[in-house]
Scaffold this active site. Structure first.
Site, short mmCIF file in Angstrom:
data_model
loop_
_atom_site.label_atom_id
_atom_site.label_comp_id
_atom_site.label_asym_id
_atom_site.label_seq_id
_atom_site.Cartn_x
_atom_site.Cartn_y
_atom_site.Cartn_z
N ASP A 240 0.87 -1.17 0.00
CA ASP A 240 0.00 0.00 0.00
C ASP A 240 0.91 1.23 0.00
O ASP A 240 2.13 1.13 0.17
CB ASP A 240 -0.98 0.00 1.19
CG ASP A 240 -2.17 0.93 0.92
OD1 ASP A 240 -2.09 1.74 -0.03
OD2 ASP A 240 -3.16 0.88 1.66
C1 BGC Z 1 -4.99 3.50 0.29
C2 BGC Z 1 -5.18 2.51 -0.84
C3 BGC Z 1 -4.97 3.19 -2.16
C4 BGC Z 1 -3.62 3.85 -2.20
C5 BGC Z 1 -3.30 4.53 -3.52
C6 BGC Z 1 -3.72 4.33 0.14
O1 BGC Z 1 -3.68 5.38 1.04
O2 BGC Z 1 -4.97 2.80 1.50
O3 BGC Z 1 -6.45 1.94 -0.75
O4 BGC Z 1 -5.09 2.24 -3.19
O5 BGC Z 1 -3.59 4.84 -1.17
O6 BGC Z 1 -4.08 5.64 -3.75
#
Ligand code: BGC
Length: 748
Positions: free
Chosen positions: A286
């Site tokens: 993530d």
């Molecule tokens: C979130 C994810 C997301 C990623 C990219 C993160 O802060 O937890 O769900 O895909 O950002 O935007």
């Protein structure tokens, strides 16, 4: 463009004619990939695992690398997020024309409930229990995203949660593992389609693996303690379903589970995902989560974070840039195996190959096509239809809904979000690409469809953050006093939920309850529509208002969908997929809890006799699976084809469902089981099947469920996925607490 294509083709052909390694793969494309790999420097290889940001230069995500330089150096595998197609074309051109090997980039984006045409938030979508409509919503979302240059989307969100304080509930399919798994399959089919070569197809990414919904206190990013049984039979189920459906990628969770951050959890990433499930796709961290090993206190520095995450099975790095910085040297030093790096790189190259990007790196980057497809009329129609199916009618005293407009001389329309395009009020969080001007507000729909029949007066009554000051309340009360009925829209705006949207108080925000009490005191009927990205505590107002319709955040066609249901052009059929607490102190609260050693027996249970609160009921305000309709359905007692079932049998369960009201409508018939005696305590009910069906007045249908022994398996005390003979309860009904019951025996 011609030259570029030519260059890529030449490279691929040249590469194909180079010497090959010993384990020469059979498939021609694998040979090409192998050849390409053999040409790559370590930096270029790790570059494919490096997913950089196109946007968001906030302090937490400040990017060290100069993006263009990195692309030119062949040190970027993909870019996320960025939505300007012309800029995407420029980056692709740099990758293809100016990097040494001309490997095209992947472009990705968070497509959680639509791209430009926003669909209801996923939690709302799940309340439709309509798998086909959900699949279609994601097909459309994928189409719009792909037409805008994306070939990889960060969705579906497969977390499960029993705590309404967590803001990311809005992204999920609710609290139940079975329903969420069925929805997971539908979403994967919707996003990925059947043919990766089709340039309107994208690769999906199941997130957040795993146990993110169990964060303590509903506090986003917090740690979670999850037993292996709970992990396997609950949190992992939707992910397993997505893997079985062929999902291409999986994103780890930010949080620790039993002290181990998701990006470093080799039990999840290797044992479960790769070894047990034989997952063929790749994993991605993530955002910045590889770096977060340091604040989690499990890595001293970036180097240690890189070692731990890569060894655990985090194959690609989203935004932290740590792999790019550390992995090449770690391979040279022999700490990280080059074979493992090659394995990960091969997966990225294969995806690019499968998408046909080596042949045509621009196949997703067609501005003409984008113009035609974004926000297309049919997309909006589907969004509107799904929104109407996602609303849940919680109360409808004296059948005040649907509104018979001819009965009212004037209407008071009250609420701060009625005409709002701000704060993602009507479209919900993760509406990143939406053009808010395109949203149909409630006022827009009243103007075109209510006003020609009955005049209405609109007022806010309250501020956007739930603050109702005296002047606004007084104005709303005054307008209602001069009207025949109040349609009041309150709740939380779109920014109140979503990532980092945790709350301690999930009752109506600010002093909205006071506004409602004052409105109700006028003696005029009040229909309350609630907008929100999570279940709310509605206990003190449920009996005050004449009708209560949960609208969540309905998306681009919000106003039209709301008026469709208010006027009865569509009969509401949504059923809750998260329990609505009576009091927030009951959290976590969910339908499939354990019985405890002291279950309730009757109203006279004394203090020590039962599991209860001394200041609130044990039961929720609204149970999982609950939702009313403008018509009434009669569901018969279940009939079984046998009372005793052997391990090789299929048990047929039949019920007769009849629409005994006056309107056409849809019912969701739900089947639950309970394992009466097992070697670990089993839930009081577990959903094992459901069917959504539409019936005309007086129409009836026989609904049949087929249960196999797979439906009765569970993780036993020794952590074997097993099945035990014995007595089972079986329940069928239209809510988890409105069911008819029968028992049967599972024989040796
Ligand atoms: C979130 C994810 C997301 C990623 C990219 C993160 O802060 O937890 O769900 O895909 O950002 O935007």
């Amino acid at each position: 463009m011609k030259n570029t294509l030519h260059k890529v083709m030449v490279i691929v052909l040249l590469i194909s004619s180079c010497s090959v390694s010993e384990n020469r793969p059979e498939e021609p494309f694998e040979m090409e990939i192998q050849e390409l790999l053999s040409k790559m420097t370590l930096e270029e290889k790790v570059g494919q695992l490096n997913m950089l940001k196109g946007l968001y230069s906030t302090d937490i995500y400040k990017q060290e690398t100069d993006l263009e330089k990195a692309v030119k150096a062949g040190q970027v595998g993909g870019i996320t997020p960025y939505t300007d197609i012309e800029q995407l074309i420029k980056w692709q051109k740099i990758a293809v024309d100016s990097s040494r090997l001309g490997i095209p980039l992947l472009f990705s984006f968070d497509v959680v409930h639509g791209y430009q045409t926003m669909f209801p938030i996923p939690l709302a979508q799940s309340c439709s229990w309509d798998l086909e409509a959900i699949e279609n919503a994601d097909r459309i979302a994928a189409t719009e995203a792909a037409a805008s240059g994306m070939n990889w989307v960060f969705g579906p969100v497969l977390d499960l949660c029993t705590d309404a304080r967590w803001g990311r509930n809005m992204e999920t399919a609710g609290e139940d593992a079975y329903l969420a798994s069925e929805i997971a399959r539908a979403r994967v089919r919707g996003y990925q389609g059947t043919n990766r070569r089709d340039s309107l197809t994208v690769m999906a990414c199941a997130k957040h693996f795993a146990g993110y919904g169990a964060v303590e206190g509903g506090l986003d990013y917090n740690g979670a303690e999850i037993s292996e049984r709970r992990m396997r039979e609950y949190h992992l189920k939707p992910f397993k379903a997505a893997v079985e459906e062929g999902i291409g990628s999986v994103m780890n969770a930010f949080n620790t589970v039993n002290g181990i951050p998701g990006s470093q959890n080799d039990f999840l990433l290797k044992t479960i995902l790769q070894e047990e499930w034989n997952f063929k796709g790749f994993t991605v961290s993530d955002a910045n989560s590889i770096y977060e090993l340091i604040p989690h206190g499990v890595a001293a520095d970036k180097r240690e974070a890189a070692i731990k995450c890569f060894k655990a099975g985090s194959q690609t790095d989203l935004w932290s840039e740590i792999y790019m910085r550390e992995l090449p040297n770690l391979v040279r030093e022999g700490i990280i195996s080059e074979d493992e790096v090659n394995k990960a790189v091969r997966k990225i190259l294969k995806v690019k190959h499968d998408f046909g990007l080596f042949e045509d790196p621009y196949k997703y980057l067609n501005p003409q096509r984008q113009k035609q497809l974004l926000g297309a009329k049919e997309h909006r129609e589907s969004s509107r239809e799904l929104a109407t199916k996602s609303f849940v009618l919680l109360e409808n005293k004296k059948s005040i809904l649907p509104l018979n407009l001819s009965k009212y001389k004037n209407i008071a329309l009250i609420g701060p979000m009625n005409d709002s395009r701000q704060f993602r009020d009507l479209v919900g969080n993760w509406a990143a690409r939406v053009d808010v001007e395109e949203t149909v507000t409630i006022v827009d729909a009243f103007e075109s469809r209510v006003k020609p029949i009955t005049p209405y007066t609109q007022t806010e009554g309250c501020g956007h953050w739930g603050k109702c000051d005296e002047a606004k309340i007084a104005e709303a009360v005054n307008i209602l006093q001069n009207s025949d009925i109040g349609i009041v829209v309150l709740g939380e705006n779109g920014y109140s939920s979503g990532e980092a949207g945790s709350k301690t108080d999930i009752s109506l925000p600010g002093n909205q309850e006071e506004l409602i009490q004052r409105l109700v005191k006028t003696g005029k009927p009040v229909v309350l529509l609630v907008m929100s990205g999570r279940p709310l505590v509605l206990t003190s107002i449920k009996d005050e208002v004449d009708a209560l319709l949960m609208c969540w955040q309905p998306g681009t066609e919000a106003g039209n969908a709301i008026v469709d249901v208010l006027l009865g052009e569509v009969n509401p059929s949504g059923k809750l997929t998260m329990t609505f607490p009576y009091h927030q102190g009951q959290i976590p609260i969910y339908y499939n809890h354990l019985n405890t050693g002291r279950p309730p027996k009757g109203p006279d249970d004394e203090r020590w006799g039962i599991t209860k609160y001394s200041d609130a009921p044990r039961e929720p305000l609204y149970a999982f699976g609950y939702g009313l309709s403008y018509t009434t359905f009669d569901i018969s007692s279940p009939i079984l084809d046998k009372n005793q079932m052997s391990m090789s049998d299929t048990l047929q369960v039949k019920v007769r469902v009849k629409n005994i009201g006056k309107r056409k409508g849809a019912e969701v018939v739900q089947l639950y089981i309970r394992d009466k005696v097992a070697n670990v305590s089993r839930p009081v009910k577990e959903l094992k099947g459901f069917r959504r069906l539409e019936l005309d007045p007086n129409q009836e249908e026989i609904v049949q469920f087929n249960l196999t022994t797979e439906d009765f398996k569970y993780w036993d005390a020794g952590m074997n996925y097993s099945i035990e003979p014995g007595k089972f309860d079986l329940f069928v009904g239209n809510a988890s607490n409105q069911v008819k019951h029968i028992t049967f025996i599972l024989k040796e």
